[in-house]
Design a protein around this motif. Structure first.
Motif, mmCIF file in Angstrom:
data_model
loop_
_atom_site.group_PDB
_atom_site.id
_atom_site.type_symbol
_atom_site.label_atom_id
_atom_site.label_comp_id
_atom_site.label_asym_id
_atom_site.label_seq_id
_atom_site.Cartn_x
_atom_site.Cartn_y
_atom_site.Cartn_z
ATOM 1 N N LEU A 2 138.274 40.131 -1.472
ATOM 2 C CA LEU A 2 138.877 41.444 -1.288
ATOM 3 C C LEU A 2 137.836 42.532 -1.048
ATOM 4 O O LEU A 2 138.183 43.644 -0.665
ATOM 5 N N LEU A 27 138.022 44.503 2.116
ATOM 6 C CA LEU A 27 138.878 45.674 2.185
ATOM 7 C C LEU A 27 138.164 46.931 1.709
ATOM 8 O O LEU A 27 138.440 48.032 2.171
ATOM 9 N N GLU A 62 141.278 46.332 8.090
ATOM 10 C CA GLU A 62 142.716 46.553 8.202
ATOM 11 C C GLU A 62 143.446 45.248 8.497
ATOM 12 O O GLU A 62 144.545 45.011 7.980
ATOM 13 N N ARG A 114 143.742 43.440 5.295
ATOM 14 C CA ARG A 114 144.757 44.045 4.424
ATOM 15 C C ARG A 114 146.157 43.550 4.812
ATOM 16 O O ARG A 114 146.961 43.206 3.946
ATOM 17 N N VAL A 148 149.654 46.687 -0.387
ATOM 18 C CA VAL A 148 148.293 46.854 -0.880
ATOM 19 C C VAL A 148 147.843 48.254 -0.516
ATOM 20 O O VAL A 148 147.994 48.685 0.636
ATOM 21 N N LEU A 173 144.765 51.236 -0.665
ATOM 22 C CA LEU A 173 143.361 51.566 -0.850
ATOM 23 C C LEU A 173 143.248 53.042 -1.179
ATOM 24 O O LEU A 173 143.736 53.896 -0.427
ATOM 25 N N ILE A 209 141.118 49.046 -4.746
ATOM 26 C CA ILE A 209 142.280 48.344 -4.243
ATOM 27 C C ILE A 209 143.321 48.199 -5.349
ATOM 28 O O ILE A 209 142.993 47.879 -6.495
#
Length: 443
Positions: free
Chosen positions: A210, A213, A222, A225, A242, A244, A280
């Motif tokens: 992750l 991200l 992106e 994600r 999800v 950010l 995240i």
């Protein structure tokens, strides 16, 4: 593409073993020109402490040697290996690792032999037009080159600086001219072989996966994600999105105060201003709308799903080989089966990536939606003998029953071996004795 892997004297494996990924055709089915040269999935099953993890560990060790032996060991310190230690002579015997690969449509054979002190032997052959051609052979510090090795003068110079504890393949990759992918019109066996090992990267965890991200400079953040969202929604774990967000939890105003904190502080402040830290969070559907939770708030199964899903997406996009120990850990059998099916799907796996995993889950030997989760030639077992040595053997060693083969039931009944030889009496006695001593102490 991996065709086979042979190894000897590695942890619980004393004698040479072979994991053969060549398809086994039966029931009147014959291979075709479009058939794959090797199976895309291999599942290794066995009891606890039988050696399943050691089988995958042997291939992972070979990969680590190829990728990093030229810089991982200091001269004079020898090699860190793990031979079979239940036999007093095991530690004195060399360890051996060999792979057969299909690269750019051409078969390659690469291997090496080591002991505690150095690389004893190393070799690479390839088979253009079906005939074996030597790329190089190494016996200690002596090298022999094939007629098609190209710049033998340059290779000789690199061989001259190859440390006794380093593989020549590692060293030549560091000093040679690598390229992004194999070119069938201009094969380079050394670099193509090294590239296969390099791509067969160890499994990452969910947090590191992750991190893509969280890297504001990544062009594919992106895309990743969207992959995470689709994966979690498909698995029905209650996550609908999800998010950010800027992360100010670790802000330290003291190092933002300019020249008084020195050059390092000013650089950190400038970097923070250019790429703000991000956090995240996962949106769960609640009674009053979505609620945001952090990664550490997710279940073990969700984190495992993210780990395997992100890594599988990376492997499927590069045509690499993925190794997973205990694929079923914290995952529902249906999710595990769906992950396996990705590697068997020509649409999801157009580059021919491979999955090799271990498992205790006998359900993976059965069917899902009337389809076999694993074919006969994709199933292997590991079992230990009375001397503590592991052996590796395929399901295809056993003839299928004429009336149909319930592999899950037959495996649990011990028909294929590789199951615990559990003494119910001793098991109950051990637990009862423990409980009795605790009761007596309490009195």
């Amino acid at each position: 593409m991996l065709l086979s892997f042979r190894f000897a004297n590695h942890r619980s494996f004393r004698d040479e073993q072979q994991l053969n990924l060549m398809p086994v055709y039966g029931d009147g089915v014959e291979p075709t020109e479009s058939a794959p040269q090797s199976v895309q999935v291999v599942g290794v099953f066995g009891a606890n402490a039988s050696g399943k993890s050691n089988c995958l560990g042997a291939l992972a060790f070979m990969r680590e040697m190829v990728v990093g032996s030229d810089r991982a060991v200091e001269p004079g310190e020898g090699l860190s290996r793990e031979p079979f230690r239940l036999d007093p002579d095991g530690g004195a015997q060399p360890s051996r690792y060999v792979v057969d690969l299909q690269l750019g449509g051409i078969r390659h054979t690469y291997g090496f032999t080591i002991d505690d002190e150095r690389v004893l032997e190393e070799w690479l052959y390839h088979y253009p037009l079906g005939r074996r051609r030597r790329v190089f052979e190494r016996d200690g510090d002596e090298f022999a080159w094939g007629e098609e090795s190209g710049r033998r003068g340059d290779l000789g110079q690199i061989a001259g600086i190859t440390a006794p504890t380093a593989l020549f393949l590692s060293t030549v990759a560091r000093f040679g001219h690598s390229r992004p992918e194999p070119d069938p019109t201009n094969p380079q066996p050394l670099h193509d072989t090294y590239r296969w090992f390099y791509l067969a990267s160890p499994r990452a965890d969910a947090a590191s996966g992750l991190s893509v991200l969280l890297d504001g400079g990544r062009a594919d953040a992106e895309q990743v994600r969207h992959l995470v969202v689709d994966l979690l929604q498909a698995a029905d774990v209650g996550i609908v999105g999800v998010v950010l967000r800027p992360d100010r939890s670790n802000d330290d105003v003291s190092w933002r105060q300019g020249p008084t904190r020195g050059m390092r502080g000013r650089v950190r402040a400038a970097m923070s201003a250019a790429i703000p830290p991000r956090r995240i969070q996962f949106a769960h559907q609640g009674p009053h709308g979505p609620a945001l939770l952090d990664l550490h708030d997710q279940s073990t199964g969700t984190r495992q799903l993210l780990t395997l899903g992100l890594h599988a997406a990376d492997v499927l996009g590069t045509g690499a080989t993925m190794l997973i120990d205990e694929i079923d850990a914290s995952l529902h059998p249906i999710l595990t089966a769906k992950l396996i099916s990705l590697f068997r799907s020509q649409k999801a796996n157009p580059l021919g990536s491979q999955l090799i995993f271990t498992s205790h889950d006998a359900a993976l030997l059965g069917t899902l939606d009337a389809e076999e989760i694993l074919r006969r030639d994709e199933i292997w077992f590991v079992e230990k003998d009375d001397e503590g040595a592991s052996s590796l053997y395929p399901l295809t060693d056993f003839k299928p029953r004429k009336e149909g083969e319930n592999r899950q039931r037959r495996y649990l009944n011990g028909n294929y071996g590789a199951v615990p030889d559990l003494s119910t009496h001793l098991f109950e006695q051990a637990l009862a004795t423990r409980g009795g001593s605790d009761d007596a102490a309490a009195e």
